[in-house]
Scaffold this motif. Structure first.
Motif, PDB file in Angstrom:
ATOM      1  N   LEU A   1      38.195  -4.032 140.221  1.00 48.31           N
ATOM      2  CA  LEU A   1      38.421  -5.024 141.262  1.00 48.31           C
ATOM      3  C   LEU A   1      37.273  -6.028 141.252  1.00 48.31           C
ATOM      4  N   GLY A   2      37.578  -7.281 140.974  1.00 49.84           N
ATOM      5  CA  GLY A   2      36.555  -8.323 140.924  1.00 49.84           C
ATOM      6  C   GLY A   2      37.034  -9.569 141.636  1.00 49.84           C
ATOM      7  N   PHE A   3      36.098 -10.273 142.242  1.00 45.86           N
ATOM      8  CA  PHE A   3      36.457 -11.480 142.993  1.00 45.86           C
ATOM      9  C   PHE A   3      36.433 -12.719 142.104  1.00 45.86           C
ATOM     10  N   PHE A   4      37.312 -13.646 142.392  1.00 46.04           N
ATOM     11  CA  PHE A   4      37.374 -14.928 141.693  1.00 46.04           C
ATOM     12  C   PHE A   4      37.875 -15.973 142.681  1.00 46.04           C
TER      13      PHE A   4
ATOM     14  N   SER B   1      30.920 -15.846 148.498  1.00 47.34           N
ATOM     15  CA  SER B   1      31.847 -16.424 147.517  1.00 47.34           C
ATOM     16  C   SER B   1      32.858 -15.394 147.020  1.00 47.34           C
ATOM     17  N   MET B   2      33.246 -14.482 147.907  1.00 45.09           N
ATOM     18  CA  MET B   2      34.239 -13.472 147.530  1.00 45.09           C
ATOM     19  C   MET B   2      35.607 -13.959 148.023  1.00 45.09           C
TER      20      MET B   2
ATOM     21  N   GLY C   1      35.719 -11.650 151.317  1.00 49.04           N
ATOM     22  CA  GLY C   1      34.917 -10.438 151.336  1.00 49.04           C
ATOM     23  C   GLY C   1      33.542 -10.684 151.903  1.00 49.04           C
ATOM     24  N   GLY C   2      32.750  -9.625 151.929  1.00 47.09           N
ATOM     25  CA  GLY C   2      31.400  -9.706 152.447  1.00 47.09           C
ATOM     26  C   GLY C   2      31.355  -9.342 153.918  1.00 47.09           C
TER      27      GLY C   2
ATOM     28  N   ASP D   1      32.272 -12.654 155.423  1.00 44.27           N
ATOM     29  CA  ASP D   1      31.227 -13.667 155.252  1.00 44.27           C
ATOM     30  C   ASP D   1      31.741 -14.910 154.559  1.00 44.27           C
ATOM     31  N   THR D   2      32.692 -14.754 153.640  1.00 43.43           N
ATOM     32  CA  THR D   2      33.152 -15.894 152.842  1.00 43.43           C
ATOM     33  C   THR D   2      33.796 -16.970 153.704  1.00 43.43           C
TER      34      THR D   2
END
Length: 562
Positions: free
Chosen positions: A422-425, A499-500, A513-514, A534-535
């Motif tokens: 799982l990765g953010f973009f 920046s998630m 996210g965050g 947070d994003t």
């Protein structure tokens, strides 16, 4: 006045007192940072003589292409160029697009001189195809020129600027139209209340925003425009966006809750700008303009390039005399009532969402990619239907009849780059929103709180960037693809939590996210949760834990491909 040669084109009786020689006559420093402060403070605003000297110095220092027409060229060609037109008032070049020459307290000699200079510019710059701002620039420069030839040379240097980091005046319809789209995007982000009003009272929002340069180069009174031009010569094109945004903010503040004076909001704004002295002083206008925390100059350049690319892909490069192909789809036409069908939102609600999307995608119409009613409750099927589409719109309706969603800037296929993890973009153009029980949009936290970040060196608003350096800075993208506007890597963020934007795995998808997640949807598309992240610095978009009644994904379809 001490220098009659500087005002031989001016009607002295009409000159506003603010333009007369009341201030200092000399300027000791020409360092950029100090000049910026002096220009913003209006150091030479009340000195006709000093403003002329500063303009002369600033324009002389503009880096220009090797062969740039000068005063001697004007002297050589003016007789031949003007001689082609006999009797009556001289015509204006086609590239000014029927723009009227602002009087700016010029006498009859001055008004005639502006037309002569414009015709000679057209003779020497055959590549200029669309430049409605130029009559105002020439009319102002004429105030501070000894003769027509000097005014011609100054205008030519502005037009011939070859510094890639210092854009000055749009000279083609493509550049002009993309600047209007860019202004619309900035209004959408920095003047949301005004944008909401424009959407409510105008069928074609971009038509309203396409006047933004006209507000500055023609409608603003002379003493206001000259103050804007002072700062523009020092700081460049970004100043124009700032001032136009400030004008729109003041218009909304004055007119909020009041009925428009006509059924034409474009005309109302024009009249407001002409009579702006009744509302705000030049000093307050600039104060408001510089209080707006805009993106860096290079980030805005990326947005403008993306808008130009969208226009080029549509074949919109010249203005059509018979019909404007470049019109933003009316919000009411982009979402057709007769063929729009959603289990989650009404036509009106979709139109509201469409008014939030970037201008280059608002040219498109909604295309249903995935519907739980048609395709079932499967995350795998969701990805399959959405891949290959960028951007997409996610809509969710809960069993409690709450409605929320997200605008997602990046193709869901990007998730595959993380090797099953799982990765953010995504980019900072993503946003989340709720429609029911009340409407609220949450954008990237950096937009409203730029103090969280400092642009990287290549994005610095003051850095001088060579073409090769700028190309290298965005070279991580394929050569046929622009570096994305608001890509997180362009900013020095304190942590990744800001920046998630979006993430997708086999068992869930996450938006924001965050410190929490704006939206979390399970792999069966049955359950979800929402909270602060947070994003987007958002409040929960609906009940914190919810059951999904329906979920849809929408793409953006070019009307020409239907």
């Amino acid at each position: 006045m001490d220098s009659p040669g500087y005002n031989c084109f001016v009607d002295r009786e009409k000159m506003d007192a603010a333009i007369q020689d009341l201030g200092p006559k000399e300027l000791s420093c020409m360092e950029l940072q100090e000049l910026k402060q002096l220009a913003r403070q209006g150091h030479w605003a009340h000195s006709y003589t000093l403003r002329g000297k500063v303009y002369q110095r600033l324009i002389r220092d503009i880096p220009c292409r090797t062969v740039t027409p000068d005063a001697s060229v004007y002297s050589d060609i003016v007789g031949k160029v003007v001689g082609k037109h006999s009797g009556g008032s001289l015509p204006l070049p086609e590239f000014v697009d029927s723009t009227q020459v602002p009087s700016y307290c010029l006498n009859a000699r001055g008004e005639g001189a502006v037309r002569k200079v414009l015709l000679c510019i057209a003779n020497q710059f055959p590549d200029i195809s669309f430049c409605p701002a130029l009559p105002a620039v020439v009319a102002l420069l004429l105030h501070y020129s000894i003769d027509e030839a000097e005014c011609f040379e100054k205008a030519c240097r502005i037009l011939a600027c070859n510094d890639p980091s210092k854009k000055l005046i749009d000279q083609s319809f493509l550049a002009f139209e993309s600047s209007c789209m860019t202004f619309g995007d900035l209004v959408n982000k920095y003047c949301q209340a005004a944008h909401k009003l424009m959407v409510a009272v105008s069928e074609d929002v971009l038509q309203v925003y396409s006047d933004w340069q006209r507000w500055l180069f023609g409608e603003l009174p002379l003493n206001y425009f000259s103050r804007v031009f002072d700062v523009f010569l020092v700081e460049g094109y970004k100043v124009l966006y700032r001032v136009a945004l400030a004008i729109l903010k003041f218009f909304h503040k004055v007119r909020a809750g009041q009925p428009l004076e006509s059924d034409n909001v474009r005309q109302d704004i024009r009249m407001f700008v002409k009579d702006i002295a009744k509302t705000v002083s030049p000093e307050k206008l600039l104060e408001k303009a510089f209080a707006i925390r805009l993106f860096s100059r290079k980030e805005i350049q990326l947005l403008q390039m993306a808008n130009e690319k969208a226009l080029l892909q549509k074949g919109i490069t010249v203005k059509q005399k018979s019909v404007s192909l470049s019109k933003r789809q009316f919000v009411h036409l982009a979402v057709h009532a007769e063929n729009f069908c959603s289990e989650i939102v009404s036509v009106k609600e979709m139109r509201d969402i469409w008014s939030w999307v970037p201008e280059r995608f608002a040219l498109c119409q909604p295309l249903l990619l995935f519907s739980s009613g048609q395709h079932g409750y499967s995350l795998t099927r969701f990805y399959f239907q959405c891949e290959g589409h960028e951007p997409t719109l996610l809509l969710i309706k809960t069993t409690q009849k709450e409605v929320c969603g997200a605008y997602l800037s990046t193709d869901w296929s990007e998730r595959n780059k993380f090797g099953g993890k799982l990765g953010f973009f995504g980019t900072g153009e993503c946003f989340v929103f709720r429609l029911q029980p009340e409407v609220q949009r949450y954008e990237w936290v950096v937009i409203k709180h730029p103090e969280l970040t400092k642009p990287t060196s290549f994005m610095s608003s003051e850095a001088t960037i060579t073409p090769s350096l700028f190309s290298h800075s965005v070279s991580s993208e394929p050569p046929d693809r622009l570096s994305p506007f608001l890509a997180a890597r362009h900013f020095n963020l304190p942590s990744k939590t800001e920046s998630m934007f979006m993430a997708g795995g086999s068992d869930c998808l996450i938006i924001g996210g965050g410190g929490g997640q704006a939206l979390y949807i399970d792999g069966d598309l049955n359950r979800g949760r929402t909270g602060h992240c947070d994003t987007f610095n958002n409040q929960p978009l609906c009940s914190e834990n919810f059951l999904i009644a329906a979920i849809e994904a929408w793409g953006f379809q070019d009307p020409d491909t239907q």
